[in-house]
Every structure is written in C-alpha cells, then in structure tokens.
Scaffold this active site. Structure first.
Site, PDB file in Angstrom:
ATOM      1  N   ASP A 151       2.079  -4.034  -9.572  1.00 36.18           N
ATOM      2  CA  ASP A 151       1.876  -5.371 -10.132  1.00 36.18           C
ATOM      3  C   ASP A 151       2.344  -5.428 -11.582  1.00 36.18           C
ATOM      4  O   ASP A 151       3.049  -6.346 -12.003  1.00 36.18           O
ATOM      5  CB  ASP A 151       0.397  -5.775 -10.049  1.00 36.18           C
TER       6      ASP A 151
ATOM      7  N   SER B 255      -4.194 -11.048 -13.049  1.00 33.29           N
ATOM      8  CA  SER B 255      -4.731 -10.070 -14.004  1.00 33.29           C
ATOM      9  C   SER B 255      -3.604  -9.265 -14.651  1.00 33.29           C
ATOM     10  O   SER B 255      -3.606  -9.054 -15.866  1.00 33.29           O
ATOM     11  CB  SER B 255      -5.755  -9.137 -13.342  1.00 33.29           C
TER      12      SER B 255
ATOM     13  N   HIS C 136       0.834  -1.212   0.000  1.00 36.23           N
ATOM     14  CA  HIS C 136       0.000   0.000   0.000  1.00 36.23           C
ATOM     15  C   HIS C 136       0.872   1.266   0.000  1.00 36.23           C
ATOM     16  O   HIS C 136       0.467   2.308   0.507  1.00 36.23           O
ATOM     17  CB  HIS C 136      -0.996  -0.007   1.165  1.00 36.23           C
ATOM     18  N   THR C 137       2.048   1.120  -0.525  1.00 35.19           N
ATOM     19  CA  THR C 137       2.938   2.267  -0.678  1.00 35.19           C
ATOM     20  C   THR C 137       2.964   2.766  -2.120  1.00 35.19           C
ATOM     21  O   THR C 137       3.276   3.932  -2.356  1.00 35.19           O
ATOM     22  CB  THR C 137       4.375   1.892  -0.270  1.00 35.19           C
TER      23      THR C 137
HETATM   24  C1  GLA Z   1      -2.692  -4.489  -5.092  1.00 39.02           C
HETATM   25  C2  GLA Z   1      -2.538  -3.355  -6.092  1.00 39.02           C
HETATM   26  C3  GLA Z   1      -1.126  -2.781  -6.029  1.00 39.02           C
HETATM   27  C4  GLA Z   1      -0.746  -2.418  -4.595  1.00 39.02           C
HETATM   28  C5  GLA Z   1      -1.052  -3.561  -3.646  1.00 39.02           C
HETATM   29  C6  GLA Z   1      -0.852  -3.180  -2.204  1.00 39.02           C
HETATM   30  O1  GLA Z   1      -1.873  -5.569  -5.436  1.00 39.02           O
HETATM   31  O2  GLA Z   1      -2.791  -3.814  -7.400  1.00 39.02           O
HETATM   32  O3  GLA Z   1      -1.037  -1.662  -6.882  1.00 39.02           O
HETATM   33  O4  GLA Z   1      -1.380  -1.236  -4.186  1.00 39.02           O
HETATM   34  O5  GLA Z   1      -2.385  -4.024  -3.800  1.00 39.02           O
HETATM   35  O6  GLA Z   1       0.495  -2.952  -1.956  1.00 39.02           O
END
Ligand code: GLA
Length: 388
Positions: A168, A124, A33-34
């Site tokens: 991701d 995805s 969540h960064t």
């Molecule tokens: C999901 C989102 C990423 C990221 C993570 C938390 O995987 O797709 O962009 O924010 O959560 O780190």
C-alpha cells in the site's frame, strides 16, 4: 481540493499555507496476500486522494485538522502517544522519522480528502504518505518516494501495530499516471506497466463491509502462510534454498499437498498461483490482451474466495454482477478482503452500464446501493505548488 484545504487551514488553525502535498489511495489490480510472502503485486495509485496544506511551527507540536473528521487534534512530536484513532497514523510517521534520526519540524496541517476512509483503498497509507511528504518538505529533506514509503510502512507496523506488507505504501508513494506498478516485494523493485486507458476503464465498488486489518483475520493469514512454509521445509517438500512461498512453483503443489494440512495447503496454493497470475497479467497488459487480463482477475477472485478464504458475500456478489455484465473484462476483490472494495476492468464505453448493474443488483440483494467510483491510475504522493 487545494483551495479547500488552504481555507480549512485558515479557518480551523488560523494559519497561512506554507506548503502543500497530495497523496493518492490505491487499488490493487492483482497480486493479493503476496506482498508479505516476498511475492509480486500489481497495484496502481488512483485519483481519489488526500490533499494536505501546512505551515511550520517552532515549538515541535503538531495540530491536525481533517475535514472528514472535524475537530483539530494535537500532539507533541517528542511524545507521540498511541490510541488516538486516525491521529495515530500521523503520530506514527513522526515517530518513524524520529527513529530514523531525521529532523522533525512541527506543523499545522489541514487535510481534505476525496478518498473514503476505511473502505480498503489505503486511506491510511495516503495519510501516512501525505504526512511523510509534508515533513520532508518542511525540513527540506529531499526524501525520494521509496524512502517515504519505508517510513510510512514503519509507522503502520511499529506505531499503529498493523502487520501489513509494503504494497500500500509503495503504491501510494510511487504510483504513475496511466500505469500499474509491478512491485517485487522481495526487494521492492518497481516496474511501471502502461495501462491502455482508451480501451480499459477501472471501476471500484465499495461493499460497505468494514474490515479492521488490526483485527485477527489478516494476521492469522500471515501466520498460516509462515507456518505452512516452515512445515513444507521441514518435510523436504521445497527446494532447500526456498526462503518464501515466492520461491515455490505450481510443479511443487502435489508434493506440498502431501506435506501440509488442507488449510495451509490452500493458503500456499493461492500465493503460488497468485504470483504466476501477476506475471501473466503483466504479459497480457503488454500485448493488450484485455480478455486474458479479465480472466486472470476472475481466477484470482476464485482463489481468494476458495483457497485464501478472505471474501464475504457482498464482495462475491459485486464480482458476480460485474462479470455477468457485457463490457466487464473481469472483477475481483481488492486489498485484504473481509470487506472493503472490488475492482472491475471495463470497456470505457460500458463503464456506466456496468456501474448501474453493480448498484442495482447489489441493492436488490442487500437493500442499499454501493458507492461505485470510476478511477484512473494516478501519480504517487508529491508536493503541490501553493495556491495563489
Ligand atoms: C492489505 C495490506 C497489504 C496487502 C494486502 C493484501 O492491503 O496492507 O500489505 O497484504 O492487504 O494483498
């Protein structure tokens, strides 16, 4: 998998392979969540992956046959329409190429995957990167990994409508074998950090709890971070130049605690400390201090559970089981949370024992065995030589 995909293309779509690509899933080691706070993340691409084999079409249409899903699905590149489930990720990439003014060649695509869907391992993003890589191959575009990651991310945010950060797609596009990627999400600069594979194994365990990113909880965390930042700035609790939580350090926490309500303060504290943990994890990996890496993972998990509040009992238990088993350096939930997977750093000789402990302990409490995969850090999405 390549042969299986080629066979699938012949059987389901009646075509001979003209191009092939692979795209990996990802696991985030730390830095959660960064990314949407312009911060630091440390994911790696993994050897659970998706392989796509394709053949060009002259009519601008797409036919896609996934062995995980069954019946082939079709759409027109000129008129992608939302609301078709997994096909939206494919349509979204085509739409992103169109929006960027890139040429599009219609394709028949057969997909085969060892990456579990909806488990929180970025299936995805892997699908988006496979399609982006295949489209680039088909039209001879020579797009580098970062460009394909941007298009894939646009598919997810603009077409599918998930307000995710870029971690991701960047991890799936730019992964490097035996390395984690330190990504600075302010400018997407990437540094590959070697993983000492002979001393460090990676286990992933699936909680079996499905999380839906598009559903409210992830978006709410983003909003809470943005609101907290705005309030802290208004209250003069941050340096004037601070543009994101990325720009705050632990020394600001006492002032922030006075300026913010408890929830937004806890969200901010997680992000501020998590960025520091990423830096410290990179430093500990460089010096080979694996017990320290493990301790940072455990701290990160506690922060996700208590400050960011994105864990669930299944994830808590998997981490507790891992951390209580000799040979496990540290455990944490990986990805958005609310379900999905945990990652465990283990001594390779103890990997099987830790996996057994996870399966048995989880089954005792929840009455089912969680899938556990040993994985290694893998290269990012790329074309493959065609099967002969
Ligand atoms: C999901 C989102 C990423 C990221 C993570 C938390 O995987 O797709 O962009 O924010 O959560 O780190």
């Amino acid at each position: 998998m390549l042969d299986a995909a080629a066979t699938w293309l012949r059987e389901r779509l009646g075509r001979e392979p003209e191009l092939a690509v692979r795209a990996p899933g990802r696991v985030n080691l730390i830095g959660e969540h960064t990314d949407y706070n312009q911060g630091l993340v440390l994911p790696c691409a993994i050897d659970l992956e998706l392989v796509a084999v394709g053949a060009r079409r002259a009519d601008g249409r797409f036919r896609v046959a996934s062995r995980q899903v069954g019946e082939p699905a079709e759409f027109d590149a000129a008129a992608p329409t939302r609301g078709r489930g997994w096909l939206d990720y494919v349509q979204g990439v085509v739409a992103a190429f169109r929006a960027a003014g890139l040429p599009i060649v219609g394709l028949d695509l057969a997909l085969v995957s060892s990456l579990p869907r909806e488990a929180g391992l970025s299936s995805s993003a892997a699908l988006e990167l496979a399609v982006a890589t295949a489209l680039a191959e088909a039209a001879g575009l020579g797009l580098d990994g970062a460009a394909r990651a941007r298009l894939a991310h646009r598919a997810e945010t603009d077409f599918v409508g998930v307000p995710c950060g870029r971690m991701d797609q960047l991890a799936c596009a730019l992964g490097r074998r035996d390395h984690a990627l330190r990504i600075d999400c302010r400018d997407d600069t990437v540094e590959a950090i070697p993983l000492p594979g002979h001393r460090l194994g990676l286990l992933i365990a699936a909680s079996g709890v499905r999380r839906q990113l598009a559903s409210g909880a992830y978006a709410r965390r983003r909003t809470e971070c943005a609101e907290g930042l705005a309030r802290a700035r208004q209250a003069g609790a941050l340096p004037g130049a601070a543009r994101a939580w990325r720009d705050a350090g632990s020394e600001q926490l006492p002032v922030l605690q006075r300026a913010l309500d408890p929830v937004r303060f806890r969200r901010a504290r997680h992000v501020i400390r998590e960025n520091q943990r990423v830096e410290e994890t990179c430093a500990a990996l460089r010096t080979g201090d694996l017990p320290r890496v493990g301790a940072l993972l455990r701290e990160g998990m506690a922060s996700l559970r208590d400050d960011f509040e994105v864990s669930v009992p299944e994830l808590d238990l998997l981490c507790e089981l891992g951390d209580a088993t000799p040979g496990c350096f540290g455990s944490r939930l990986t990805g958005a949370g609310f379900g999905g997977c945990t990652v465990h750093l283990v001594a390779p000789a103890r990997a099987e024992a830790v996996a057994d402990a996870l399966r048995a302990g989880f089954a005792r409490r929840f009455g089912r065995e969680p899938p556990v995969w040993p994985v290694v850090a893998a290269d990012g999405a790329a074309p493959l030589p065609l099967p002969s």
